[in-house]
Design a protein around this motif. Structure first.
Motif, PDB file in Angstrom:
ATOM      1  N   ALA A  62       0.836  -1.203   0.000  1.00 53.55           N
ATOM      2  CA  ALA A  62       0.000   0.000   0.000  1.00 53.55           C
ATOM      3  C   ALA A  62       0.872   1.255   0.000  1.00 53.55           C
ATOM      4  CB  ALA A  62      -0.936  -0.006   1.198  1.00 53.55           C
ATOM      5  N   GLU A  63       1.972   1.246   0.743  1.00 51.64           N
ATOM      6  CA  GLU A  63       2.887   2.390   0.765  1.00 51.64           C
ATOM      7  C   GLU A  63       3.490   2.643  -0.613  1.00 51.64           C
ATOM      8  OE1 GLU A  63       3.662   4.672   2.961  1.00 51.64           O
ATOM      9  OE2 GLU A  63       2.534   3.849   4.643  1.00 51.64           O
ATOM     10  N   ARG A  64       3.876   1.576  -1.312  1.00 46.68           N
ATOM     11  CA  ARG A  64       4.450   1.745  -2.657  1.00 46.68           C
ATOM     12  C   ARG A  64       3.438   2.355  -3.616  1.00 46.68           C
ATOM     13  NH1 ARG A  64       6.958  -3.328  -1.493  1.00 46.68           N
ATOM     14  NH2 ARG A  64       5.363  -4.442  -2.672  1.00 46.68           N
ATOM     15  N   VAL A  65       2.206   1.890  -3.567  1.00 40.89           N
ATOM     16  CA  VAL A  65       1.172   2.431  -4.454  1.00 40.89           C
ATOM     17  C   VAL A  65       0.896   3.885  -4.110  1.00 40.89           C
ATOM     18  CG1 VAL A  65      -1.253   2.260  -5.132  1.00 40.89           C
ATOM     19  CG2 VAL A  65       0.117   0.192  -4.906  1.00 40.89           C
ATOM     20  N   ALA A  66       0.799   4.207  -2.825  1.00 39.90           N
ATOM     21  CA  ALA A  66       0.533   5.584  -2.410  1.00 39.90           C
ATOM     22  C   ALA A  66       1.672   6.510  -2.828  1.00 39.90           C
ATOM     23  CB  ALA A  66       0.317   5.647  -0.899  1.00 39.90           C
ATOM     24  N   ALA A  67       2.906   6.070  -2.647  1.00 41.10           N
ATOM     25  CA  ALA A  67       4.058   6.890  -3.029  1.00 41.10           C
ATOM     26  C   ALA A  67       4.110   7.106  -4.532  1.00 41.10           C
ATOM     27  CB  ALA A  67       5.346   6.228  -2.539  1.00 41.10           C
ATOM     28  N   ALA A  68       3.822   6.082  -5.294  1.00 39.00           N
ATOM     29  CA  ALA A  68       3.843   6.205  -6.753  1.00 39.00           C
ATOM     30  C   ALA A  68       2.703   7.069  -7.261  1.00 39.00           C
ATOM     31  CB  ALA A  68       3.769   4.821  -7.391  1.00 39.00           C
ATOM     32  N   SER A  69       1.610   7.153  -6.521  1.00 42.26           N
ATOM     33  CA  SER A  69       0.445   7.920  -6.947  1.00 42.26           C
ATOM     34  C   SER A  69       0.619   9.417  -6.730  1.00 42.26           C
ATOM     35  CB  SER A  69      -0.801   7.438  -6.206  1.00 42.26           C
ATOM     36  OG  SER A  69      -1.046   6.087  -6.527  1.00 42.26           O
ATOM     37  N   GLY A  70       1.536   9.796  -5.863  1.00 43.93           N
ATOM     38  CA  GLY A  70       1.828  11.207  -5.671  1.00 43.93           C
ATOM     39  C   GLY A  70       1.148  11.800  -4.455  1.00 43.93           C
ATOM     40  N   GLU A  71       1.232  13.107  -4.379  1.00 46.33           N
ATOM     41  CA  GLU A  71       0.691  13.836  -3.232  1.00 46.33           C
ATOM     42  C   GLU A  71      -0.818  13.688  -3.151  1.00 46.33           C
ATOM     43  OE1 GLU A  71       0.685  18.381  -1.554  1.00 46.33           O
ATOM     44  OE2 GLU A  71       2.168  17.800  -3.040  1.00 46.33           O
ATOM     45  N   GLY A  72      -1.306  13.552  -1.947  1.00 45.73           N
ATOM     46  CA  GLY A  72      -2.741  13.434  -1.744  1.00 45.73           C
ATOM     47  C   GLY A  72      -3.227  12.016  -1.530  1.00 45.73           C
ATOM     48  N   PHE A  73      -2.320  11.052  -1.598  1.00 49.19           N
ATOM     49  CA  PHE A  73      -2.681   9.655  -1.366  1.00 49.19           C
ATOM     50  C   PHE A  73      -1.905   9.135  -0.164  1.00 49.19           C
ATOM     51  CE2 PHE A  73      -3.549  10.385  -5.809  1.00 49.19           C
ATOM     52  CZ  PHE A  73      -4.785   9.781  -5.974  1.00 49.19           C
ATOM     53  N   ALA A  74      -2.555   8.324   0.656  1.00 53.46           N
ATOM     54  CA  ALA A  74      -1.909   7.766   1.844  1.00 53.46           C
ATOM     55  C   ALA A  74      -2.286   6.300   1.987  1.00 53.46           C
ATOM     56  CB  ALA A  74      -2.344   8.526   3.082  1.00 53.46           C
ATOM     57  N   ALA A  75      -1.392   5.550   2.616  1.00 51.21           N
ATOM     58  CA  ALA A  75      -1.638   4.136   2.868  1.00 51.21           C
ATOM     59  C   ALA A  75      -2.188   3.959   4.275  1.00 51.21           C
ATOM     60  CB  ALA A  75      -0.347   3.351   2.709  1.00 51.21           C
ATOM     61  N   ARG A  76      -3.149   3.088   4.403  1.00 48.88           N
ATOM     62  CA  ARG A  76      -3.722   2.734   5.701  1.00 48.88           C
ATOM     63  C   ARG A  76      -3.711   1.217   5.797  1.00 48.88           C
ATOM     64  NH1 ARG A  76      -3.410   7.596   6.359  1.00 48.88           N
ATOM     65  NH2 ARG A  76      -5.120   9.058   6.604  1.00 48.88           N
ATOM     66  N   SER A  77      -3.424   0.697   6.975  1.00 48.09           N
ATOM     67  CA  SER A  77      -3.462  -0.751   7.158  1.00 48.09           C
ATOM     68  C   SER A  77      -3.893  -1.071   8.581  1.00 48.09           C
ATOM     69  CB  SER A  77      -2.092  -1.380   6.873  1.00 48.09           C
ATOM     70  OG  SER A  77      -1.121  -0.870   7.752  1.00 48.09           O
ATOM     71  N   GLY A  78      -4.378  -2.272   8.750  1.00 47.80           N
ATOM     72  CA  GLY A  78      -4.823  -2.708  10.063  1.00 47.80           C
ATOM     73  C   GLY A  78      -5.291  -4.153  10.003  1.00 47.80           C
ATOM     74  N   VAL A  79      -5.762  -4.627  11.138  1.00 48.86           N
ATOM     75  CA  VAL A  79      -6.235  -6.002  11.229  1.00 48.86           C
ATOM     76  C   VAL A  79      -7.723  -5.976  11.518  1.00 48.86           C
ATOM     77  CG1 VAL A  79      -6.006  -8.196  12.429  1.00 48.86           C
ATOM     78  CG2 VAL A  79      -4.009  -6.760  12.091  1.00 48.86           C
TER      79      VAL A  79
END
Length: 78
Positions: free
Chosen positions: A30-47
């Motif tokens: 998720a972090e890789r996708v958010a970083a590649a998508s640019g500003e305004g996107f963030a990764a969230r994760s949980g269980v």
């Protein structure tokens, strides 16, 4: 060989889906996708109740207006 049986341990699948290794892998993807998508996107994760989860979300109106940026980068999560 025909007498062989497999006994599935269902609890083991639940443990695997919630394991720290799976959580770390999903978060990294998720972090890789958010970083590649640019500003305004963030990764969230949980269980959750049955498994670990990760998502890429928008954090602001400009990113909401350009969802194709995230969709174009989904393969970067691999």
């Amino acid at each position: 060989m025909s007498g062989m049986k497999i006994k599935w341990r269902i609890a083991g699948f639940a443990e695997l889906r919630k394991s720290a290794a799976v959580q770390a892998d999903l978060a990294a993807r998720a972090e890789r996708v958010a970083a590649a998508s640019g500003e305004g996107f963030a990764a969230r994760s949980g269980v959750g109740k049955t498994r670990a989860r990760a998502a890429v979300v928008t954090i602001g109106y400009p990113a909401i207006r350009r969802p194709n940026d995230m969709l174009a980068n989904l393969n970067r999560g691999r």
